[in-house]
Motif scaffolding. Structure first.
Motif, mmCIF file in Angstrom:
data_model
loop_
_atom_site.group_PDB
_atom_site.id
_atom_site.type_symbol
_atom_site.label_atom_id
_atom_site.label_comp_id
_atom_site.label_asym_id
_atom_site.label_seq_id
_atom_site.Cartn_x
_atom_site.Cartn_y
_atom_site.Cartn_z
ATOM 1 N N ALA A 113 -55.262 38.530 -71.893
ATOM 2 C CA ALA A 113 -53.916 39.089 -72.059
ATOM 3 C C ALA A 113 -52.997 38.678 -70.923
ATOM 4 C CB ALA A 113 -53.996 40.612 -72.148
ATOM 5 N N GLN A 114 -53.575 38.341 -69.767
ATOM 6 C CA GLN A 114 -52.776 37.923 -68.606
ATOM 7 C C GLN A 114 -52.822 36.408 -68.407
ATOM 8 O OE1 GLN A 114 -50.831 39.880 -66.999
ATOM 9 N NE2 GLN A 114 -51.533 41.877 -67.705
ATOM 10 N N GLY A 115 -53.352 35.677 -69.382
ATOM 11 C CA GLY A 115 -53.400 34.217 -69.285
ATOM 12 C C GLY A 115 -54.394 33.695 -68.269
ATOM 13 N N LEU A 116 -55.481 34.441 -68.043
ATOM 14 C CA LEU A 116 -56.455 34.059 -67.015
ATOM 15 C C LEU A 116 -57.820 33.705 -67.619
ATOM 16 C CD1 LEU A 116 -55.648 36.852 -64.387
ATOM 17 C CD2 LEU A 116 -54.978 34.442 -64.278
ATOM 18 N N SER A 117 -57.842 33.314 -68.882
ATOM 19 C CA SER A 117 -59.119 33.044 -69.557
ATOM 20 C C SER A 117 -59.897 31.915 -68.879
ATOM 21 C CB SER A 117 -58.869 32.689 -71.025
ATOM 22 O OG SER A 117 -58.341 33.793 -71.717
#
Length: 224
Positions: A113-117
């Motif tokens: 959800a925070q673009g940290l995958s």
């Protein structure tokens, strides 16, 4: 099939946990205990989540050594439970594997959800390819025992359970080494190595090594 079933249950749990948490972030608190969350959650900012991925580089060796010891004990306990609960026809083993997958999926959801995958995957890969493999093998050992109880052959259940139990015990004893190595990778490597590419490289190398090890071991046994 017991090892494949073990892996499938954990993967299914991860997918379900990820999808449910993405749809409703409140599910995170149902899948992850407060102690394991470590202050992380759906309300955490990207900077707060990223800080966890790169913290520990300034820790002293003694602190990392204690951390690695704790990880070894904790992870090995989960693995032993996966095996021991197989004596209850494998149902608790399946639940434990699935719930561990739910927890993993919930974490991937809040980071996604925070673009940290990508950064989270690197953080997990460096030790996860060894640690999760060990858990899956222990789950497979538990299902091996359960299979002897549920699906009898021409042998008596007791004789079949004794035979399968010896096979499963060998697997579990072997996973102790995997848990130890995973604890070192998690307690030291993950904390001291912060380069994303290097984390991926180490994790992929370990996975390749274990796959080659098991494949070669099987071939050698057949030849003998």
């Amino acid at each position: 099939w017991p090892i494949l079933l073990s892996a499938a249950l954990m993967l299914l749990g991860a997918v379900v946990g990820h999808v449910l948490t993405i749809a409703n972030p409140d599910w995170f608190y149902s899948f992850v205990s407060e102690s394991l969350a470590g202050g992380r959650g759906p309300t955490s900012t990207a900077d707060e989540l990223r800080a966890v991925l790169y913290s520990g580089a300034d820790s002293v060796v003694e602190q990392l050594n204690l951390f690695a010891s704790f990880l070894f004990t904790h992870n090995a306990r989960i693995g032993m439970l996966c095996f021991a609960l197989g004596f209850f026809f494998g149902v608790p083993t399946a639940i434990l594997l699935f719930t561990n997958g739910l927890m993993l999926g919930a974490f991937t959801a809040i980071y996604a959800a925070q673009g940290l995958s990508v950064e989270l995957a690197a953080w997990l890969t460096i030790h996860g390819t060894t640690e999760l493999l060990a858990v899956v093998l222990c789950g497979g050992a538990g299902f091996t025992v359960a299979g002897a109880m549920i699906f009898p052959t021409r042998q008596s259940r007791l004789a079949q359970l004794a035979e399968r139990g010896r096979q499963a015990a060998k697997i579990v004893i072997g996973t102790v080494a995997l848990f130890f190595i995973a604890a070192l990778l998690e307690g030291f490597g993950r904390q001291l190595i912060t380069d994303v590419t290097l984390r991926y490289l180490i994790g992929a190398t370990m996975l390749l090594y274990w796959l080659l090890y098991f494949l070669r071991s099987g071939v050698g046994r057949e030849r003998r």
